[in-house]
Design a protein around this motif. Structure first.
Motif, PDB file in Angstrom:
ATOM      1  N   ALA A 273       0.819  -1.210   0.000  1.00 41.77           N
ATOM      2  CA  ALA A 273       0.000   0.000   0.000  1.00 41.77           C
ATOM      3  C   ALA A 273       0.855   1.263   0.000  1.00 41.77           C
ATOM      4  CB  ALA A 273      -0.931  -0.004   1.214  1.00 41.77           C
ATOM      5  N   ILE A 274       1.926   1.267   0.766  1.00 37.25           N
ATOM      6  CA  ILE A 274       2.797   2.450   0.812  1.00 37.25           C
ATOM      7  C   ILE A 274       3.451   2.694  -0.542  1.00 37.25           C
ATOM      8  CG2 ILE A 274       4.977   3.298   1.783  1.00 37.25           C
ATOM      9  CD1 ILE A 274       4.044   2.071   4.468  1.00 37.25           C
ATOM     10  N   ASN A 275       3.991   1.652  -1.128  1.00 33.93           N
ATOM     11  CA  ASN A 275       4.652   1.825  -2.431  1.00 33.93           C
ATOM     12  C   ASN A 275       3.669   2.175  -3.530  1.00 33.93           C
ATOM     13  OD1 ASN A 275       7.421   1.365  -1.730  1.00 33.93           O
ATOM     14  ND2 ASN A 275       6.858  -0.745  -1.335  1.00 33.93           N
ATOM     15  N   LEU A 276       2.481   1.604  -3.471  1.00 31.20           N
ATOM     16  CA  LEU A 276       1.458   1.929  -4.459  1.00 31.20           C
ATOM     17  C   LEU A 276       0.990   3.373  -4.296  1.00 31.20           C
ATOM     18  CD1 LEU A 276       0.032   0.467  -6.747  1.00 31.20           C
ATOM     19  CD2 LEU A 276      -1.756  -0.177  -5.139  1.00 31.20           C
ATOM     20  N   ALA A 277       0.825   3.821  -3.060  1.00 30.22           N
ATOM     21  CA  ALA A 277       0.413   5.203  -2.804  1.00 30.22           C
ATOM     22  C   ALA A 277       1.468   6.188  -3.295  1.00 30.22           C
ATOM     23  CB  ALA A 277       0.150   5.405  -1.313  1.00 30.22           C
ATOM     24  N   LEU A 278       2.725   5.864  -3.073  1.00 29.07           N
ATOM     25  CA  LEU A 278       3.798   6.740  -3.563  1.00 29.07           C
ATOM     26  C   LEU A 278       3.847   6.758  -5.090  1.00 29.07           C
ATOM     27  CD1 LEU A 278       6.658   5.931  -1.043  1.00 29.07           C
ATOM     28  CD2 LEU A 278       5.487   8.119  -1.348  1.00 29.07           C
ATOM     29  N   PHE A 279       3.524   5.645  -5.697  1.00 27.99           N
ATOM     30  CA  PHE A 279       3.567   5.552  -7.156  1.00 27.99           C
ATOM     31  C   PHE A 279       2.378   6.273  -7.799  1.00 27.99           C
ATOM     32  CE2 PHE A 279       2.495   3.192 -11.080  1.00 27.99           C
ATOM     33  CZ  PHE A 279       3.641   3.491 -11.810  1.00 27.99           C
TER      34      PHE A 279
ATOM     35  N   PHE B 147      -0.211   8.602  -6.264  1.00 29.35           N
ATOM     36  CA  PHE B 147      -0.374  10.006  -5.881  1.00 29.35           C
ATOM     37  C   PHE B 147       0.628  10.338  -4.790  1.00 29.35           C
ATOM     38  CE2 PHE B 147      -4.781   8.934  -7.199  1.00 29.35           C
ATOM     39  CZ  PHE B 147      -4.882   9.837  -8.239  1.00 29.35           C
ATOM     40  N   LYS B 148       1.795  10.766  -5.167  1.00 31.04           N
ATOM     41  CA  LYS B 148       2.842  11.032  -4.186  1.00 31.04           C
ATOM     42  C   LYS B 148       2.438  12.127  -3.203  1.00 31.04           C
ATOM     43  CE  LYS B 148       7.697  12.043  -3.703  1.00 31.04           C
ATOM     44  NZ  LYS B 148       8.951  12.363  -4.336  1.00 31.04           N
ATOM     45  N   GLU B 149       1.749  13.159  -3.677  1.00 28.76           N
ATOM     46  CA  GLU B 149       1.379  14.270  -2.805  1.00 28.76           C
ATOM     47  C   GLU B 149       0.310  13.878  -1.789  1.00 28.76           C
ATOM     48  OE1 GLU B 149       1.221  14.559  -6.219  1.00 28.76           O
ATOM     49  OE2 GLU B 149       3.236  15.385  -6.377  1.00 28.76           O
ATOM     50  N   GLU B 150      -0.541  12.934  -2.119  1.00 29.33           N
ATOM     51  CA  GLU B 150      -1.625  12.509  -1.235  1.00 29.33           C
ATOM     52  C   GLU B 150      -1.364  11.135  -0.617  1.00 29.33           C
ATOM     53  OE1 GLU B 150      -4.049  14.548  -0.470  1.00 29.33           O
ATOM     54  OE2 GLU B 150      -3.244  16.042  -1.860  1.00 29.33           O
ATOM     55  N   SER B 151      -0.137  10.701  -0.633  1.00 31.47           N
ATOM     56  CA  SER B 151       0.180   9.347  -0.190  1.00 31.47           C
ATOM     57  C   SER B 151      -0.015   9.134   1.305  1.00 31.47           C
ATOM     58  CB  SER B 151       1.613   8.985  -0.593  1.00 31.47           C
ATOM     59  OG  SER B 151       2.528   9.852   0.014  1.00 31.47           O
TER      60      SER B 151
ATOM     61  N   PRO C 169       8.242  13.550   4.072  1.00 30.29           N
ATOM     62  CA  PRO C 169       7.251  14.621   4.267  1.00 30.29           C
ATOM     63  C   PRO C 169       5.948  14.377   3.508  1.00 30.29           C
ATOM     64  CG  PRO C 169       9.407  15.571   3.934  1.00 30.29           C
ATOM     65  CD  PRO C 169       9.541  14.097   3.673  1.00 30.29           C
ATOM     66  N   ASP C 170       6.028  13.847   2.300  1.00 31.53           N
ATOM     67  CA  ASP C 170       4.809  13.534   1.544  1.00 31.53           C
ATOM     68  C   ASP C 170       4.085  12.339   2.142  1.00 31.53           C
ATOM     69  OD1 ASP C 170       5.074  15.559  -0.337  1.00 31.53           O
ATOM     70  OD2 ASP C 170       6.325  14.326  -1.649  1.00 31.53           O
ATOM     71  N   LEU C 171       4.846  11.343   2.542  1.00 34.52           N
ATOM     72  CA  LEU C 171       4.265  10.086   3.009  1.00 34.52           C
ATOM     73  C   LEU C 171       3.604  10.204   4.382  1.00 34.52           C
ATOM     74  CD1 LEU C 171       3.861   7.166   2.183  1.00 34.52           C
ATOM     75  CD2 LEU C 171       6.069   6.633   3.193  1.00 34.52           C
TER      76      LEU C 171
ATOM     77  N   THR D 175       1.883  13.840  10.642  1.00 35.76           N
ATOM     78  CA  THR D 175       2.724  14.826  11.323  1.00 35.76           C
ATOM     79  C   THR D 175       1.924  16.070  11.672  1.00 35.76           C
ATOM     80  OG1 THR D 175       4.597  14.017  10.034  1.00 35.76           O
ATOM     81  CG2 THR D 175       4.874  16.126  11.142  1.00 35.76           C
ATOM     82  N   GLU D 176       1.067  16.495  10.765  1.00 33.87           N
ATOM     83  CA  GLU D 176       0.231  17.668  11.014  1.00 33.87           C
ATOM     84  C   GLU D 176      -0.732  17.424  12.176  1.00 33.87           C
ATOM     85  OE1 GLU D 176      -3.343  19.737   8.588  1.00 33.87           O
ATOM     86  OE2 GLU D 176      -1.483  19.440   7.470  1.00 33.87           O
TER      87      GLU D 176
END
Length: 156
Positions: free
Chosen positions: A30-36, A38-42, A113-115, A120-121
């Motif tokens: 899921a993490i790698n797919l999310a980065l692939f 939509f990196k900004e919304e991962s 930061p994207d992931l 973090t916020e």
């Protein structure tokens, strides 16, 4: 979906520790797919994809537990049977936690930061300022978790 064909945790008397590796696998994919995709919304997408991947497994487990409720009359035997499902879910959860921790430790710092931006916020919002006492921070975290619990119960 291909994940539906993964056997139920109770098929062939599988050990609950197997669920640890399934959780690890689901989270890493899921993490790698999310980065692939939509990196900004991962940061939210990997949580969503992990939940979607685990959904058929959890649904089948809960369905099997409900069938046991209809068959088993003795409360102590039923609790022992439910404890098996609980241990499966706990191992699945720990697998996901370890996968996310490993990603946080070993992935390049430019991706983090994207992931983890939403997470973090949220932590920054809960902490508020640096001048808070530990008790105030505890109350903020507790009230946030209670809100999530109430919403979860309400929408369940």
């Amino acid at each position: 979906m291909v994940l539906e064909f993964i056997p139920s945790p109770f098929t062939n008397n599988t050990h609950p520790k197997r669920m640890f590796f399934i959780g690890l696998l689901y989270a890493l994919i899921a993490i790698n797919l999310a980065l692939f995709i939509f990196k900004e919304e991962s940061s939210l997408l990997f949580v969503f994809l992990t939940c979607i991947a685990a959904l058929p497994l959890m649904y089948n487990t809960i369905r099997q537990e409900e069938e046991k409720d209809l068959v088993i009359d003795d409360e102590s035997k039923l609790l022992k049977e439910h404890a098996k499902a609980l241990s499966h879910f706990m191992y699945l959860f720990f697998g996901i936690v370890i996968a996310v921790t490993l990603v946080y430790i070993f992935y390049p710092s430019t991706i983090l930061p994207d992931l983890f931006s939403v997470q973090t916020e949220t932590i920054t919002t809960i902490n508020g300022g640096v001048t808070q006492t530990e008790f105030t921070t505890f109350i903020n975290i507790l009230s946030n978790n209670l809100r999530v619990l109430i919403l979860s119960i309400f929408f369940a």
